[in-house]
Design an enzyme around this catalytic site. Sequence first.
Site, short mmCIF file in Angstrom:
data_model
loop_
_atom_site.label_atom_id
_atom_site.label_comp_id
_atom_site.label_asym_id
_atom_site.label_seq_id
_atom_site.Cartn_x
_atom_site.Cartn_y
_atom_site.Cartn_z
N HIS A 1 16.37 77.41 55.68
CA HIS A 1 16.82 78.70 55.14
C HIS A 1 17.75 78.58 53.95
O HIS A 1 18.13 79.57 53.37
CB HIS A 1 17.52 79.52 56.24
CG HIS A 1 18.87 79.00 56.61
ND1 HIS A 1 19.03 77.89 57.41
CD2 HIS A 1 20.12 79.39 56.27
CE1 HIS A 1 20.31 77.64 57.56
NE2 HIS A 1 21.01 78.54 56.87
C1 UD1 Z 1 24.33 82.71 56.77
C2 UD1 Z 1 25.41 81.70 56.42
C3 UD1 Z 1 24.87 80.27 56.60
C4 UD1 Z 1 24.28 80.08 57.97
C5 UD1 Z 1 23.21 81.14 58.19
C6 UD1 Z 1 22.60 80.99 59.56
C7 UD1 Z 1 26.96 82.41 54.62
C8 UD1 Z 1 27.33 82.19 53.22
N1 UD1 Z 1 25.82 81.81 55.02
O1 UD1 Z 1 23.29 82.57 55.80
O2 UD1 Z 1 25.94 79.37 56.44
O3 UD1 Z 1 23.69 78.80 58.05
O4 UD1 Z 1 23.84 82.42 58.07
O5 UD1 Z 1 21.70 81.95 59.88
O6 UD1 Z 1 27.66 83.09 55.34
N2 UD1 Z 1 19.07 89.10 57.07
C9 UD1 Z 1 18.34 89.87 57.96
N3 UD1 Z 1 18.86 90.12 59.18
C10 UD1 Z 1 20.06 89.62 59.58
C11 UD1 Z 1 20.80 88.84 58.67
C12 UD1 Z 1 20.29 88.58 57.44
O7 UD1 Z 1 17.24 90.33 57.66
O8 UD1 Z 1 20.48 89.88 60.72
C13 UD1 Z 1 18.50 88.80 55.75
C14 UD1 Z 1 18.98 89.71 54.67
O9 UD1 Z 1 17.89 90.01 53.86
C15 UD1 Z 1 20.00 88.88 53.91
C16 UD1 Z 1 19.48 87.46 54.13
O10 UD1 Z 1 18.84 87.48 55.41
O11 UD1 Z 1 20.07 89.23 52.57
C17 UD1 Z 1 20.58 86.46 54.13
O12 UD1 Z 1 21.60 86.79 55.08
P1 UD1 Z 1 23.14 86.37 54.84
O13 UD1 Z 1 23.98 86.74 55.99
O14 UD1 Z 1 23.57 86.82 53.50
O15 UD1 Z 1 23.09 84.76 54.74
P2 UD1 Z 1 22.22 83.73 55.57
O16 UD1 Z 1 21.18 83.15 54.68
O17 UD1 Z 1 21.79 84.30 56.88
#
Ligand code: UD1
Length: 380
Positions: free
Chosen positions: A210
């Site tokens: 990811h």
């Molecule tokens: C976050 C953490 C990362 C961790 C990862 C585990 C930061 C900077 N990064 O990254 O260290 O390894 O979580 O999962 O905090 N989204 C959904 N549903 C959700 C959450 C996210 O659809 O419940 C999608 C959204 O489109 C979002 C993208 O995933 O834009 C990224 O989510 P985000 O929380 O920004 O960072 P992660 O890549 O999940």
Amino acid sequence: MLIDIIAGARPNFMKIAPIIKAIESAHAQWEVDLQYRLIHTGQHYDKKMSADFFEQLNIPTPHINLEVGSGTQAEQTGKIMLRYEEVLLHEPSDLCIVVGDVNSTMACAIAAKKLNIKVAHVEAGIRSGDITMPEEINRIVTDSITDYFFTTSEVANHNLRHLGINNDRIFFVGNTMIDTLLSQLPNFRKPHIWEIADLRERNYLVMTLHRPSNVDDPSIFKQLMNEIIASVRGLPIIFPVHPRTRKMLANLDIKVPNLYPIEPLGYLEFNYLVNHAKVVITDSGGITEETTIMGVPCMTLRNTTERPETCTIGTNLLLGDDPKAIKPAMDILFEGNWKKGHIPELWDGKTAERIVDVIIQLFNKSSSVSSIENQVVESK
Ligand code: UD1
């Protein structure tokens, strides 16, 4: 005293679960004045990324949900700070415990510290040295304003000392993620994919990817996928897909019979799969700690790790970002020559108890709890 416990994203949940249990048990056993307030920032909000973990790990419903959702780095961080500050202005706590390195960790540490509330960082001091990762920035900023550093390794202790942090603020306690892993081992559950893909022990791979550096550029992501598929000798690849990866994977349009992209799994199902896998391929940090404990070979598709002990002591190998490194590593694995690994010091399932003992000693000097020196390995 009132302790805020902050959780926002999936890798936080397994780290806070044992801390909450240890607080509750200390409160009941020693009748110390220890209240906690569980604050979910809402960084992760999908059921499969959040609610399922609360249910499986018996984490109580959060007292407060900041419901920040997704956004750019600054949007998400800013929203968390604003909303947590409001909570603190309404009712301040005595200590804010943040775990790990996600945006919620840094944002809440800043909001608390600016209101002169003490900050404890669990998993402090680890560094990848790669400042292009948002997590590394979160680690650096959080540690720069932390009061009490709870660490997982001697390397982390060393990093903190190198920054000029006094030993009396560094507490080498072990790894709360491993507390959860060891306590949940008997509850691991076979996921449906086991039957669907007709899996057999040590005869399939588990993959998670990811990181933006691996999945955001379609040509890099495709190359990685092609190399992995070409080097696994036809074994099933079980790929629970993170939401950000889902969109990217759909664009690649890869269809091979042994690749099984599936929804994110629950904690108990995911770790059942890992525990019986031949190898795990990942770009996560936390998973490399879990494979080390379970003695499962692990290949990390990153150039750096903030958890070097998973390589020097455990079963993890850093393959870097060159897809061509995958085949030689697979050859070592298939020839049966993968390193066996050992368990890092204090990754013994008792870390949260040590953390809570330290907190009681720090905030309630007159408590009847046995001396922390017996339980916490002093950083030398
Ligand atoms: C976050 C953490 C990362 C961790 C990862 C585990 C930061 C900077 N990064 O990254 O260290 O390894 O979580 O999962 O905090 N989204 C959904 N549903 C959700 C959450 C996210 O659809 O419940 C999608 C959204 O489109 C979002 C993208 O995933 O834009 C990224 O989510 P985000 O929380 O920004 O960072 P992660 O890549 O999940």
